[in-house]
Design a protein around this motif. Structure first.
Motif, PDB file in Angstrom:
ATOM      1  N   TRP A   3      70.792  65.151  11.748  1.00 49.62           N
ATOM      2  CA  TRP A   3      70.798  64.686  13.132  1.00 49.62           C
ATOM      3  C   TRP A   3      69.832  63.528  13.301  1.00 49.62           C
ATOM      4  CZ3 TRP A   3      74.906  66.427  15.203  1.00 49.62           C
ATOM      5  CH2 TRP A   3      75.362  67.733  14.962  1.00 49.62           C
ATOM      6  N   THR A  46      74.295  61.591  14.963  1.00 46.12           N
ATOM      7  CA  THR A  46      74.324  62.135  13.610  1.00 46.12           C
ATOM      8  C   THR A  46      74.277  61.013  12.576  1.00 46.12           C
ATOM      9  OG1 THR A  46      75.638  63.507  12.068  1.00 46.12           O
ATOM     10  CG2 THR A  46      76.867  62.218  13.685  1.00 46.12           C
ATOM     11  N   GLY A  68      76.742  66.258   8.042  1.00 44.89           N
ATOM     12  CA  GLY A  68      75.555  67.047   8.309  1.00 44.89           C
ATOM     13  C   GLY A  68      74.540  67.070   7.192  1.00 44.89           C
ATOM     14  N   ARG A 126      81.029  65.673  13.857  1.00 48.32           N
ATOM     15  CA  ARG A 126      80.905  66.600  12.727  1.00 48.32           C
ATOM     16  C   ARG A 126      82.186  67.416  12.532  1.00 48.32           C
ATOM     17  NH1 ARG A 126      75.435  68.355  11.412  1.00 48.32           N
ATOM     18  NH2 ARG A 126      74.129  66.486  11.464  1.00 48.32           N
ATOM     19  N   THR A 153      68.019  64.461   5.853  1.00 48.10           N
ATOM     20  CA  THR A 153      66.832  64.998   6.512  1.00 48.10           C
ATOM     21  C   THR A 153      67.155  65.394   7.952  1.00 48.10           C
ATOM     22  OG1 THR A 153      66.167  62.781   7.225  1.00 48.10           O
ATOM     23  CG2 THR A 153      65.313  63.569   5.106  1.00 48.10           C
ATOM     24  N   GLU A 154      66.365  66.284   8.498  1.00 48.15           N
ATOM     25  CA  GLU A 154      66.531  66.772   9.874  1.00 48.15           C
ATOM     26  C   GLU A 154      67.948  67.299  10.111  1.00 48.15           C
ATOM     27  OE1 GLU A 154      63.433  64.338  12.541  1.00 48.15           O
ATOM     28  OE2 GLU A 154      65.124  63.108  11.875  1.00 48.15           O
ATOM     29  N   ASP A 155      68.498  67.940   9.085  1.00 52.58           N
ATOM     30  CA  ASP A 155      69.860  68.485   9.139  1.00 52.58           C
ATOM     31  C   ASP A 155      70.911  67.424   9.453  1.00 52.58           C
ATOM     32  OD1 ASP A 155      68.738  70.950   8.604  1.00 52.58           O
ATOM     33  OD2 ASP A 155      68.812  71.642  10.680  1.00 52.58           O
ATOM     34  N   ASP A 198      69.001  69.060  16.897  1.00 52.84           N
ATOM     35  CA  ASP A 198      68.837  70.452  16.471  1.00 52.84           C
ATOM     36  C   ASP A 198      67.607  70.708  15.616  1.00 52.84           C
ATOM     37  OD1 ASP A 198      71.108  70.980  17.868  1.00 52.84           O
ATOM     38  OD2 ASP A 198      72.266  71.766  16.178  1.00 52.84           O
ATOM     39  N   ASN A 199      67.068  69.679  14.975  1.00 50.55           N
ATOM     40  CA  ASN A 199      65.943  69.948  14.073  1.00 50.55           C
ATOM     41  C   ASN A 199      65.094  68.697  13.845  1.00 50.55           C
ATOM     42  OD1 ASN A 199      64.300  71.437  12.357  1.00 50.55           O
ATOM     43  ND2 ASN A 199      65.588  71.090  10.564  1.00 50.55           N
TER      44      ASN A 199
END
Length: 257
Positions: free
Chosen positions: A201, A189, A194, A165, A197-199, A231-232
């Motif tokens: 990740w 990733t 970034g 990233r 969906t799901e930020d 992360d999410n």
């Protein structure tokens, strides 16, 4: 060569109670939990016992840089209470960051002072990267070079997803800091920006990172364990199971085929 497989508990912070997740993670093949503040804050010793009762341990844990700088003995006490080995500050808030080499050397100096205290107690301090450490400063250097350039006593938990990233190459960073790396996060990733969906990740193996190409470089580092993090995730169980399975298939985790 295989490693203990750790799960960063921050990944499933949105799915409490966290204690109920521990037996499930152990059943998936995780050997360790990497907790973040505040998961262990109320009762570090009790949290450590809970993790061990589930059949896992705590190798490293995330904790605040300010805490390490202000009261390293207290955070070493917390490490010992949890029977952890590695104290891992992971972040500088955006509002505090300055585009100056001296600022980032100052971060390295704070880590070095904490590492000196930790070393006397048989513990280790390691920095955990995000993307901002790879953004070039006006003089062309990068914050990560200044953070880790102060003292070899400060080790490194390398997060491959955040390196991508940040526009850098995980392979290059694994080579550069091989003897400083104590833990490797196989964060994946969907892309370098970034978005999605799901930020953006993904579970390990479901993103764009070529893990098979990185494995030989990982095995040349001083890493003692590998870590799954997202992360999410929309479904923490799916992420945790998929990541553990992929790490085993890569030959990294204990129980690999």
């Amino acid at each position: 060569m295989s490693y203990p497989l750790a799960y960063q508990l921050y990944s499933s912070r949105n799915f409490p109670p966290l204690g109920d997740q521990l037996p499930e993670l152990a059943a998936m093949g995780y050997d360790a939990i990497e907790p973040w503040l505040p998961a262990y804050e109320a009762d570090p010793a009790g949290f450590g016992r809970q993790v061990r009762a589930a059949g896992m341990r705590i190798i490293g844990f995330h904790m605040p840089l300010d805490g390490l700088a202000a009261d390293p003995e207290r955070w070493c006490d917390i490490a010992e209470a949890m029977e952890a080995e590695v104290l891992i500050p992971p972040f500088v808030p955006a509002e505090e960051r300055q585009p100056k080499p001296e600022f980032w050397r100052g971060v390295g100096e704070r880590l070095a002072r904490g590492a000196e205290v930790a070393e006397r107690r048989g513990l280790t301090v390691a920095w955990h990267n995000h993307d901002f450490e790879y953004a070039p400063l006006p003089d062309g250097t990068r914050p990560i070079e200044h953070i880790l350039g102060v003292s070899d006593a400060v080790k490194f938990e390398i997060d491959c997803g955040w390196i991508v990233r940040g526009g850098a190459d995980p392979a290059e960073e694994l080579r550069r800091y091989a003897d400083r790396i104590v833990a490797i996060q196989l964060k994946d990733t969907a892309g370098p920006d970034g978005m999605g969906t799901e930020d953006g990740w993904r579970a390990t193996g479901d993103g764009i990172i070529d893990w098979e190409a990185l494995v030989p470089l990982m095995k040349e580092t001083a890493a003692t364990h590998v870590v799954a993090e997202h992360d999410n995730p929309a479904d923490w169980r799916a992420f945790a199971a998929r990541s553990a399975d992929h790490m085993r298939r890569l030959g990294l985790a204990a129980g690999a085929a």
